[in-house]
Design a protein around this motif. Structure first.
Motif, PDB file in Angstrom:
ATOM      1  N   ALA A 108       1.679   2.820 -75.028  1.00  0.00           N
ATOM      2  CA  ALA A 108       2.668   2.344 -74.059  1.00  0.00           C
ATOM      3  C   ALA A 108       3.426   3.530 -73.475  1.00  0.00           C
ATOM      4  O   ALA A 108       3.763   4.489 -74.176  1.00  0.00           O
TER       5      ALA A 108
ATOM      6  N   TYR B  93       4.165  -5.121 -62.832  1.00  0.00           N
ATOM      7  CA  TYR B  93       5.390  -4.813 -63.584  1.00  0.00           C
ATOM      8  C   TYR B  93       5.495  -5.682 -64.832  1.00  0.00           C
ATOM      9  O   TYR B  93       5.827  -5.195 -65.912  1.00  0.00           O
ATOM     10  N   ARG B  94       5.165  -6.951 -64.697  1.00  0.00           N
ATOM     11  CA  ARG B  94       5.243  -7.852 -65.853  1.00  0.00           C
ATOM     12  C   ARG B  94       4.181  -7.552 -66.897  1.00  0.00           C
ATOM     13  O   ARG B  94       4.346  -7.893 -68.071  1.00  0.00           O
ATOM     14  N   ARG B  95       3.095  -6.881 -66.502  1.00  0.00           N
ATOM     15  CA  ARG B  95       1.995  -6.598 -67.427  1.00  0.00           C
ATOM     16  C   ARG B  95       2.217  -5.358 -68.267  1.00  0.00           C
ATOM     17  O   ARG B  95       1.555  -5.176 -69.290  1.00  0.00           O
ATOM     18  N   THR B  96       3.097  -4.488 -67.860  1.00  0.00           N
ATOM     19  CA  THR B  96       3.225  -3.205 -68.552  1.00  0.00           C
ATOM     20  C   THR B  96       3.826  -3.410 -69.938  1.00  0.00           C
ATOM     21  O   THR B  96       4.844  -4.094 -70.085  1.00  0.00           O
ATOM     22  N   PRO B  97       3.228  -2.806 -70.978  1.00  0.00           N
ATOM     23  CA  PRO B  97       3.737  -2.996 -72.338  1.00  0.00           C
ATOM     24  C   PRO B  97       4.908  -2.080 -72.683  1.00  0.00           C
ATOM     25  O   PRO B  97       5.667  -2.360 -73.606  1.00  0.00           O
TER      26      PRO B  97
ATOM     27  N   PRO C  53       8.391   0.494 -71.532  1.00  0.00           N
ATOM     28  CA  PRO C  53       9.569   0.325 -70.679  1.00  0.00           C
ATOM     29  C   PRO C  53       9.161   0.376 -69.210  1.00  0.00           C
ATOM     30  O   PRO C  53       8.323   1.198 -68.823  1.00  0.00           O
TER      31      PRO C  53
ATOM     32  N   SER D  57      15.339  -3.083 -64.701  1.00  0.00           N
ATOM     33  CA  SER D  57      14.528  -2.452 -65.734  1.00  0.00           C
ATOM     34  C   SER D  57      14.470  -3.374 -66.943  1.00  0.00           C
ATOM     35  O   SER D  57      15.291  -4.284 -67.099  1.00  0.00           O
ATOM     36  N   ARG D  58      13.470  -3.107 -67.794  1.00  0.00           N
ATOM     37  CA  ARG D  58      13.347  -3.880 -69.024  1.00  0.00           C
ATOM     38  C   ARG D  58      12.776  -2.966 -70.101  1.00  0.00           C
ATOM     39  O   ARG D  58      12.045  -2.006 -69.814  1.00  0.00           O
ATOM     40  N   PRO D  59      13.068  -3.251 -71.351  1.00  0.00           N
ATOM     41  CA  PRO D  59      12.526  -2.437 -72.448  1.00  0.00           C
ATOM     42  C   PRO D  59      11.056  -2.758 -72.679  1.00  0.00           C
ATOM     43  O   PRO D  59      10.483  -3.646 -72.050  1.00  0.00           O
ATOM     44  N   ALA D  60      10.458  -2.040 -73.605  1.00  0.00           N
ATOM     45  CA  ALA D  60       9.062  -2.296 -73.951  1.00  0.00           C
ATOM     46  C   ALA D  60       8.906  -3.738 -74.441  1.00  0.00           C
ATOM     47  O   ALA D  60       9.783  -4.273 -75.115  1.00  0.00           O
ATOM     48  N   SER D  61       7.783  -4.348 -74.067  1.00  0.00           N
ATOM     49  CA  SER D  61       7.557  -5.737 -74.453  1.00  0.00           C
ATOM     50  C   SER D  61       6.930  -5.809 -75.835  1.00  0.00           C
ATOM     51  O   SER D  61       6.469  -4.820 -76.376  1.00  0.00           O
TER      52      SER D  61
END
Length: 294
Positions: free
Chosen positions: A201, A224-228, A230, A290-294
């Motif tokens: 990631a 963007y939603r697929r990225t594991p 951040p 932004s969002r953290p790692a999923s």
């Protein structure tokens, strides 16, 4: 492979205060302080595998001094152009990254560049491999004591970036098994290829105009939603497929500030740059999330 030609092109003032040290070896970004001043910019061109079935012209911009390459080792950005484009058409952005302390290497892809003899958009699926071929070549240059770039390329800290089809190419470089030294990506007006965003990631920054009629913003948001890892999304409100990449366009300043700080954060480990990301894009014409790692 040709050594290429080296031309010093002064575009900004020379570095004002930088303290390069050794590169990180523990899986972290480069273990040196990010430059606080500005470098002059030099440019070099070469062609990988010129006698092969897939020759790859490359433009390399680098931090420069009066006598050639500036002192120190610099993280590397692989920049991919879009359909019917060329590396030099993106110099307004890429040379400013170089002035901030990065080496940018930009291939001209054989079947999607402007003027390609056998143009086909289907070749985009082969371009991530070209990016890795370029990285391997840069590794050889860094070890070749006779080459001007020897000892100046920090290949433990690499980012991939690109616009449009180059954004899809960038996504494709983050495939299963990619080396962890590919530390971050910038996808501009692009999306994901099959198999993208696998393996280690890594932070990815998406940049997209909300009125993009070529690659709709929904495509970028799906990637963007697929990225594991951040991920961040910079929206250019009401802007099209890429006018914001042109200096002087109202969207250029927030794009430059955000992408430069993203590179400083992910390649130099500059935590202050990372903290600035939300405010870099705080303008009436932009939206940042932004969002953290999923």
């Amino acid at each position: 492979m040709g050594a290429g030609r080296l031309i010093a092109v002064l575009m900004t003032t020379l570095l004002v205060g930088c303290a390069p040290t050794t590169a990180g070896t523990d899986g972290s970004p480069s273990a040196r302080r990010a430059p606080e001043g500005s470098y002059a910019v030099g440019v070099r061109t070469l062609t990988l595998d010129p006698r092969s079935s897939r020759p790859l012209p490359v433009t390399i911009w680098f931090p420069a001094a009066a006598d050639g390459v500036a002192d120190g080792r610099f993280p590397v950005v692989i920049y991919s152009h879009g359909l019917h484009s060329r590396p030099d058409l993106h110099a307004g952005l890429t040379t400013r990254w170089v002035a901030a302390g990065f080496v940018v290497a930009a291939p001209a892809f054989p079947h999607t560049r402007q003027g390609a003899a056998q143009f086909t958009r289907d070749d985009v699926r082969n371009q991530p491999a070209d990016g890795w071929r370029l990285i391997r070549h840069l590794s050889r240059l860094d070890r070749n004591r006779a080459d001007p770039l020897a000892g100046h390329l920090d290949l433990s800290s690499i980012a991939a970036a690109g616009h449009s089809a180059g954004g899809f190419t960038t996504s494709g470089m983050f495939s299963q098994g990619h080396p962890a030294r590919l530390r971050s990506g910038i996808v501009i007006a692009g999306g994901g290829l099959p198999g993208s965003f696998a393996g280690p990631a890594a932070p990815v920054l998406f940049v997209h105009g909300t009125a993009d009629a070529v690659v709709p913003v929904t495509v970028g948001r799906a990637a963007y939603r697929r990225t594991p890892g951040p991920a961040s999304f910079l929206s250019l409100l009401g802007q099209d497929h890429g006018a914001y990449l042109t200096p002087g366009n109202p969207g250029f300043a927030p794009v430059l500030a955000t992408t430069t700080d993203f590179l400083r954060w992910t390649l130099y480990g500059d935590q202050l740059a990372g903290a600035r990301l939300a405010t870099d894009a705080r303008t009436p014409m932009t939206s940042y999330e932004s969002r953290p790692a999923s």
